[in-house]
Design a protein around this motif. Structure first.
Motif, PDB file in Angstrom:
ATOM      1  N   TYR A  44       0.674  -1.282  -0.153  1.00 22.76           N
ATOM      2  CA  TYR A  44       0.005   0.109  -0.066  1.00 22.76           C
ATOM      3  C   TYR A  44       1.064   1.297  -0.034  1.00 22.76           C
ATOM      4  O   TYR A  44       0.522   2.337  -0.437  1.00 22.76           O
ATOM      5  CB  TYR A  44      -1.060   0.038   1.069  1.00 22.76           C
ATOM      6  N   THR A  97      -0.963   3.102  -2.967  1.00 23.13           N
ATOM      7  CA  THR A  97      -2.130   4.254  -2.493  1.00 23.13           C
ATOM      8  C   THR A  97      -1.147   5.469  -2.141  1.00 23.13           C
ATOM      9  O   THR A  97      -0.303   5.743  -2.126  1.00 23.13           O
ATOM     10  CB  THR A  97      -2.905   3.737  -1.470  1.00 23.13           C
ATOM     11  N   LYS A  98      -2.196   6.438  -2.217  1.00 18.28           N
ATOM     12  CA  LYS A  98      -1.911   7.871  -1.678  1.00 18.28           C
ATOM     13  C   LYS A  98      -1.777   8.012  -0.159  1.00 18.28           C
ATOM     14  O   LYS A  98      -2.788   7.500   0.392  1.00 18.28           O
ATOM     15  CB  LYS A  98      -2.859   9.079  -2.447  1.00 18.28           C
ATOM     16  N   GLN A 158      -6.313   4.693   3.447  1.00 20.33           N
ATOM     17  CA  GLN A 158      -7.165   3.661   2.979  1.00 20.33           C
ATOM     18  C   GLN A 158      -6.919   2.222   3.745  1.00 20.33           C
ATOM     19  O   GLN A 158      -8.005   1.587   3.540  1.00 20.33           O
ATOM     20  CB  GLN A 158      -6.833   3.517   1.480  1.00 20.33           C
ATOM     21  N   VAL A 159      -6.082   2.443   4.474  1.00 23.27           N
ATOM     22  CA  VAL A 159      -5.525   1.026   5.054  1.00 23.27           C
ATOM     23  C   VAL A 159      -5.296   1.410   6.684  1.00 23.27           C
ATOM     24  O   VAL A 159      -4.496   2.493   7.004  1.00 23.27           O
ATOM     25  CB  VAL A 159      -4.179   0.434   4.543  1.00 23.27           C
TER      26      VAL A 159
END
Length: 70
Positions: free
Chosen positions: A32, A36-37, A54-55
């Motif tokens: 991630y 992901t950002k 997001q995580v």
């Protein structure tokens, strides 16, 4: 123009692997941080505190040269 607080970034795998940070801890980084950002929460010298929303994970400190804008 460099990275600043509030910017969205992701880690650059080639710059993070085999770095001092990778050698100092578990070198297996979660996907991630590359895919992901993450948002820059704080800057201190050559390091940035990044929050990946997001995580559900803790924030992580990475060197600015190991990041790129997302």
């Amino acid at each position: 123009m460099g990275i600043k607080k509030g910017d969205f970034v992701h880690a650059v795998r080639e710059k993070l692997e085999n770095s001092l940070e990778a050698k100092a801890s578990d070198p297996r980084f979660s996907a991630y941080i590359f895919e992901t950002k993450g948002e820059i929460m704080e800057l201190r010298g050559d390091y940035a505190l990044i929050k990946f929303g997001q995580v559900p994970t803790p924030n992580i400190w990475l060197r600015l040269d190991q990041l790129e804008s997302a």
